[in-house]
Write a protein that holds these residues in place. Sequence first.
Motif, PDB file in Angstrom:
ATOM      1  N   LEU A 227      50.098  -6.412 -11.666  1.00  0.00           N
ATOM      2  CA  LEU A 227      51.301  -5.853 -11.036  1.00  0.00           C
ATOM      3  C   LEU A 227      52.559  -6.287 -11.784  1.00  0.00           C
ATOM      4  N   ASN A 228      52.659  -7.593 -12.057  1.00  0.00           N
ATOM      5  CA  ASN A 228      53.870  -8.121 -12.677  1.00  0.00           C
ATOM      6  C   ASN A 228      53.986  -7.721 -14.143  1.00  0.00           C
ATOM      7  N   LEU A 229      52.850  -7.639 -14.848  1.00  0.00           N
ATOM      8  CA  LEU A 229      52.899  -7.202 -16.244  1.00  0.00           C
ATOM      9  C   LEU A 229      53.393  -5.761 -16.342  1.00  0.00           C
ATOM     10  N   PHE A 230      52.877  -4.903 -15.462  1.00  0.00           N
ATOM     11  CA  PHE A 230      53.282  -3.493 -15.506  1.00  0.00           C
ATOM     12  C   PHE A 230      54.703  -3.306 -14.984  1.00  0.00           C
ATOM     13  N   PHE A 231      54.931  -3.701 -13.732  1.00  0.00           N
ATOM     14  CA  PHE A 231      56.219  -3.404 -13.102  1.00  0.00           C
ATOM     15  C   PHE A 231      57.355  -4.286 -13.614  1.00  0.00           C
ATOM     16  N   GLY A 232      57.039  -5.509 -14.061  1.00  0.00           N
ATOM     17  CA  GLY A 232      58.087  -6.362 -14.623  1.00  0.00           C
ATOM     18  C   GLY A 232      58.720  -5.701 -15.841  1.00  0.00           C
ATOM     19  N   ARG A 233      57.889  -5.112 -16.695  1.00  0.00           N
ATOM     20  CA  ARG A 233      58.400  -4.394 -17.876  1.00  0.00           C
ATOM     21  C   ARG A 233      59.170  -3.145 -17.440  1.00  0.00           C
ATOM     22  N   ILE A 234      58.632  -2.427 -16.459  1.00  0.00           N
ATOM     23  CA  ILE A 234      59.312  -1.222 -15.961  1.00  0.00           C
ATOM     24  C   ILE A 234      60.714  -1.580 -15.448  1.00  0.00           C
ATOM     25  N   MET A 235      60.803  -2.675 -14.679  1.00  0.00           N
ATOM     26  CA  MET A 235      62.105  -3.088 -14.116  1.00  0.00           C
ATOM     27  C   MET A 235      63.093  -3.473 -15.207  1.00  0.00           C
ATOM     28  N   LYS A 236      62.640  -4.225 -16.210  1.00  0.00           N
ATOM     29  CA  LYS A 236      63.594  -4.650 -17.258  1.00  0.00           C
ATOM     30  C   LYS A 236      64.042  -3.447 -18.080  1.00  0.00           C
ATOM     31  N   GLU A 237      63.154  -2.464 -18.248  1.00  0.00           N
ATOM     32  CA  GLU A 237      63.552  -1.257 -18.977  1.00  0.00           C
ATOM     33  C   GLU A 237      64.510  -0.398 -18.153  1.00  0.00           C
ATOM     34  N   HIS A 238      64.364  -0.414 -16.843  1.00  0.00           N
ATOM     35  CA  HIS A 238      65.337   0.284 -15.991  1.00  0.00           C
ATOM     36  C   HIS A 238      66.745  -0.265 -16.251  1.00  0.00           C
ATOM     37  N   MET A 239      66.839  -1.567 -16.413  1.00  0.00           N
ATOM     38  CA  MET A 239      68.149  -2.180 -16.677  1.00  0.00           C
ATOM     39  C   MET A 239      68.696  -1.724 -18.035  1.00  0.00           C
ATOM     40  N   ILE A 240      67.805  -1.586 -19.017  1.00  0.00           N
ATOM     41  CA  ILE A 240      68.234  -1.088 -20.336  1.00  0.00           C
ATOM     42  C   ILE A 240      68.774   0.333 -20.199  1.00  0.00           C
ATOM     43  N   PHE A 241      68.040   1.181 -19.454  1.00  0.00           N
ATOM     44  CA  PHE A 241      68.460   2.583 -19.284  1.00  0.00           C
ATOM     45  C   PHE A 241      69.820   2.665 -18.595  1.00  0.00           C
ATOM     46  N   MET A 242      70.030   1.783 -17.606  1.00  0.00           N
ATOM     47  CA  MET A 242      71.312   1.795 -16.899  1.00  0.00           C
ATOM     48  C   MET A 242      72.435   1.297 -17.809  1.00  0.00           C
TER      49      MET A 242
END
Length: 304
Positions: free
Chosen positions: A14-29
């Motif tokens: 869960l953390n490997l997948f979604f942790g990366r997704i969350m940090k990339e969301h911050m990049i996109f923003m």
Amino acid sequence: MLSRRDYIKTSLELNLFFGRIMKEHMIFMEVGLLIIDSSLILEGDQLKRSFEEILLETIALSKGAINQEVLESEELVTPLTLNSETITQDNTGICINKEITLEELELESNPYFDFTSELERRIDNINKRAINLVIEVIKFKEKVLAKLLECKMFANLYQLLIDHILREAKFYLMALENVQKQTKPITDILEQEIFWDTIMKEHAFFIRGLLDPTEVDLFNTANDFSQRFDELIERTEEANKEDIPKITKEAIKLTTEIRDFKVTGTEGLIDCQIKAMAYPLLGDHILREANRYIRLLKSYLKGH
């Protein structure tokens, strides 16, 4: 009730997948926010760095512990990820910790891995910190979305995009909280399919909306995917228990098609062969989400 082994495996994945997704969301923003909102850019960048720290810790504990199927699915990292990050960093100036990708590419599964009580304790600590961090991310996204909806700021970000990544953060939070109660993250397969089918439909919307107006064929393909996922969502919402295998097979077929479209699109952005207001990491990001969804669907069918 999850066994220690399942608790550790589920938490790590869960953390490997979604942790990366969350940090990339911050990049996109960060990419979409303007200089007038530099305080929001700095806040998003700090959240990104916090997720990068958790990811590095999680990767260190994951060596040998996660399933081979997860590694083979390319939901954590793809052969395109490193290149996508390099080009995106060079073109935007946003720092991306590529050590995370290099370490994930080296992850292996060990069927004889020892799931110790000490490891369980360390995973519990990571989960608790991840929960607190996701709550901060949710607040940040809600703040930006509210400002956009009230026309109190301008950003090169669709309101639907912020709503989309907000729902993903809430989904991650719910999954983490369930795992901390020693239960499976999500049990209802139809509920999960409606969530991910909606995500896939909106990916098609975003692809359509970010393409240069001259990319007519790609626009039409993306538009077609959005309509087909819309129809699938409608059928899934009306489905009964006995319809699940058929609906799930339809979801696998359609998600595999859009996954292949995303591979082509990401490669096109890397090679500068597609005209769009997009960067390769955005393509690789939505590709990994499709990869995860396909694995979850196939895993469900295999178990039933």
